[in-house]
Design a protein around this motif. Structure first.
Motif, mmCIF file in Angstrom:
data_model
loop_
_atom_site.group_PDB
_atom_site.id
_atom_site.type_symbol
_atom_site.label_atom_id
_atom_site.label_comp_id
_atom_site.label_asym_id
_atom_site.label_seq_id
_atom_site.Cartn_x
_atom_site.Cartn_y
_atom_site.Cartn_z
ATOM 1 N N GLY A 49 0.714 -1.177 -0.094
ATOM 2 C CA GLY A 49 0.008 0.106 0.100
ATOM 3 C C GLY A 49 0.929 1.314 0.025
ATOM 4 N N SER A 52 -0.540 4.994 -0.851
ATOM 5 C CA SER A 52 -1.873 5.407 -0.214
ATOM 6 C C SER A 52 -1.795 5.862 1.101
ATOM 7 C CB SER A 52 -2.672 3.862 -0.220
ATOM 8 O OG SER A 52 -3.821 4.237 0.664
ATOM 9 N N SER A 57 -3.769 0.002 -0.199
ATOM 10 C CA SER A 57 -3.608 -0.668 -1.379
ATOM 11 C C SER A 57 -4.719 -0.825 -2.357
ATOM 12 C CB SER A 57 -2.871 -1.836 -1.237
ATOM 13 O OG SER A 57 -2.366 -2.486 -2.436
ATOM 14 N N TYR A 58 -4.879 -1.781 -3.034
ATOM 15 C CA TYR A 58 -6.158 -2.009 -3.749
ATOM 16 C C TYR A 58 -6.978 -2.974 -2.842
ATOM 17 C CZ TYR A 58 -3.610 -6.720 -4.275
ATOM 18 O OH TYR A 58 -3.100 -7.763 -3.949
ATOM 19 N N ASN A 212 -1.659 6.003 -6.400
ATOM 20 C CA ASN A 212 -2.399 6.754 -5.206
ATOM 21 C C ASN A 212 -3.728 5.993 -4.915
ATOM 22 O OD1 ASN A 212 -4.043 7.763 -7.323
ATOM 23 N ND2 ASN A 212 -3.195 9.777 -7.280
ATOM 24 N N ASP A 213 -4.498 6.592 -4.209
ATOM 25 C CA ASP A 213 -5.697 5.739 -3.882
ATOM 26 C C ASP A 213 -6.620 5.419 -5.231
ATOM 27 O OD1 ASP A 213 -5.065 4.905 -1.028
ATOM 28 O OD2 ASP A 213 -6.266 6.523 -0.303
ATOM 29 N N TYR A 216 -5.159 2.623 -7.089
ATOM 30 C CA TYR A 216 -5.487 1.448 -6.090
ATOM 31 C C TYR A 216 -6.794 0.928 -6.721
ATOM 32 C CZ TYR A 216 -1.028 1.244 -3.773
ATOM 33 O OH TYR A 216 0.394 1.026 -3.680
ATOM 34 N N ASP A 217 -7.854 1.910 -6.718
ATOM 35 C CA ASP A 217 -9.172 1.837 -6.867
ATOM 36 C C ASP A 217 -9.292 1.047 -8.227
ATOM 37 O OD1 ASP A 217 -12.006 2.176 -6.207
ATOM 38 O OD2 ASP A 217 -11.876 2.995 -8.050
#
Length: 516
Positions: A49, A52, A57-58, A212-213, A216-217
């Motif tokens: 992660g 993030s 992470s994802y 980044n988030d 990761y999405d």
């Protein structure tokens, strides 16, 4: 049809102060009903992660996506912890290259026992390896070892993000090498699927290598489709939901144990004459209430300190266990209780290792669904005997000492599954009321313990009031507090613990009942 009722009389409750921690939005908070897939997120810093703000992470958005369907459950497993989500386990190791993962994979696979491996690896090989051109060969060797460790496991690999620049070898070359392994593994009878990573742009990257988030999405959505297809196609079928592997409240008048096998801890009382009564947990006061089924056992002893409730035979229902004055253990299997299928007495199952019943616990140490015999010795060390059926029925497997322990006061020790991998973890209730947990990775000499640190600030310095139990049926042990006067119950459900997702404050979940 039995009437659903609120638990007991309306009794004034003693206040319990402030919540354990701020309530966080749930990532997956439903009672588990379908099969559970044990999923091992495996890789480097991206799996851990990095990039993030919460190190989720994802894994966090993937858990949210999985929670949006009801056919199966996802439970993350692994020896590492991190992120702000209920399932904090993973196998992400910052800076690791493919061979580094290969060097540790045997131990990690043995501990995690995954149904599915989510693999994201290779960017460090392309960035720092002296031989990036043969990264695909190293990947093949890693896959060979994974399948040797657990034949039949499903491996889903997401390629290196194709828009990462400045590497010694382009992501496209490595991804093509990995993609070609699909046919190779299929010919070998292995379940391997490669999926292309999304082409992330600058707004989706935290730095040159890490999403980044937002990025990761997108990775989570890329993983979810093949994960879902692995279940629907029959590649990964999963197993029964975990039962939180925890004790039932040790020796108090009020106990928490899953009497009916639905995954949620029910409210049990043990009267001074040994009689046991049960209220089935349908969600608690204001959330489905309780189903009172009355007295389920007359009891075999008027010393409730000698009575335990734990799943001895692995059917998901708490059985009635009695410790004699000599330390011998006798078991009555739960077939529904008095007037509802009764009890099956199987007699003495263990001679025991101590006559001090306060030092004996029953919890699922190895994750096979059956409660094991745990002895906390005078020096605080923990010794375990695995339940293989009991005396004359498969006997016990002696593990010996699995932990040195951090306190000599056995009344402050709890065993409960916080991370949801099916194995009971070690928790100590400190004098200030805070809870310190160590995740079970096999124990001393068998994988060790993962120090989770302080998982809860706690709400009382009276440790007898605190009993971890899976109140909401999600496979994680929750913080449950019993009022010593009214027997009312308050619950905070697990969402990762302090600093990792926190707790959800449910408030008072049961008004309590008078107990003789």
């Amino acid at each position: 049809m039995k009437k659903r009722i609120r638990l007991g009389l309306v009794i004034a409750a003693v206040g319990v102060g402030t919540a354990l921690a701020p309530t966080a939005s749930p990532a997956a908070a439903a009672t588990l009903t379908g099969p559970t897939l044990r999923v091992l997120p495996l890789g480097d810093s991206i799996t851990a992660g990095v990039g993030s703000p919460t190190a989720s992470s994802y894994r966090r958005p993937l858990l949210d996506l999985a929670a949006g369907q009801s056919r199966y459950n996802v439970r993350f497993v692994g020896s590492q912890v991190g992120g702000r989500l209920p399932d904090i386990s993973h196998e992400g190791h910052s800076g690791y290259m493919i061979d580094d993962i290969r060097n540790g994979i045997d131990q990690w696979m043995a501990g995690a026992r995954p149904d599915v491996v989510l693999l994201h690896i290779g960017v460090n090989d392309l960035d720092r390896s002296d031989d990036p051109g043969h990264a695909g060969d190293r990947l093949k060797a890693l896959l060979d070892q994974i399948y040797a460790d657990k034949p039949g496991v499903t491996v889903i690999m997401q390629g290196v993000v194709p828009t990462i620049q400045g590497l010694k070898l382009s992501p496209e070359v490595f991804n093509d090498q990995a993609r070609q392994l699909q046919s190779v593994e299929a010919q070998a009878g292995n379940k391997f699927r490669f999926v292309d990573a999304p082409a992330l742009d600058g707004s989706e990257m935290a730095d040159e290598l890490h999403p980044n988030d937002k990025g990761y999405d997108r990775m989570a959505r890329t993983f979810f489709t093949p994960l879902d297809e692995a279940f629907t196609s029959g590649w990964a079928t999963g197993g029964k939901p975990p039962n939180a592997a925890n004790e039932s409240g040790v020796t108090g008048r009020v106990r928490f144990a899953d009497f009916d096998g639905d995954g949620r801890a029910d409210y049990l009382t043990v009267a001074s004459n040994g009689a046991v009564s049960v209220w089935l947990n349908r969600g608690g006061d204001g959330r489905g209430d309780w189903e009172g089924i009355g007295q389920v056992a007359t009891g075999t002893t008027n010393d409730r300190d000698r009575v335990r409730f734990a799943d001895f035979d692995g059917d998901g229902k708490a059985d009635y266990i009695v410790l004699s004055e000599s330390g011998a253990v006798s078991v009555w299997l739960n077939r529904g209780g008095d007037g509802r299928g009764d009890w099956q007495w199987i007699g003495q199952v263990a001679t025991g290792t101590t006559s001090d019943q306060s030092r004996v616990r029953f919890a699922d140490y190895d994750g096979d669904g059956k409660a094991d015999y745990i002895h906390i010795k005078e020096d605080g060390s923990v010794h375990v005997y695995l339940n293989r059926g009991g005396d004359g029925r498969g006997d016990w497997q002696v593990l010996g000492q699995v932990a040195t322990g951090i306190t000599k006061d056995q009344s402050r020790v709890r065993f409960a599954d916080f991370d949801g991998d099916g194995r009971a973890d070690y928790a100590a209730l400190n004098e200030d009321g805070s809870v310190h947990a160590y995740l079970n990775r096999g124990g001393d000499g068998r994988g060790g313990w993962q120090d989770l640190g302080r998982t809860a600030v706690g709400l009382t310095t009276d440790q007898s009031r605190v009993g971890p139990a899976d109140f909401d049926g999600d496979g994680h042990a929750d913080y449950v507090l019993t009022d010593p006067v009214s027997n009312a119950v308050y619950a905070w459900t697990w969402n990762g613990g302090d600093g990792r997702g926190d707790w959800r404050d449910l408030g008072r979940v049961a008004a309590g009942v008078p107990i003789g």
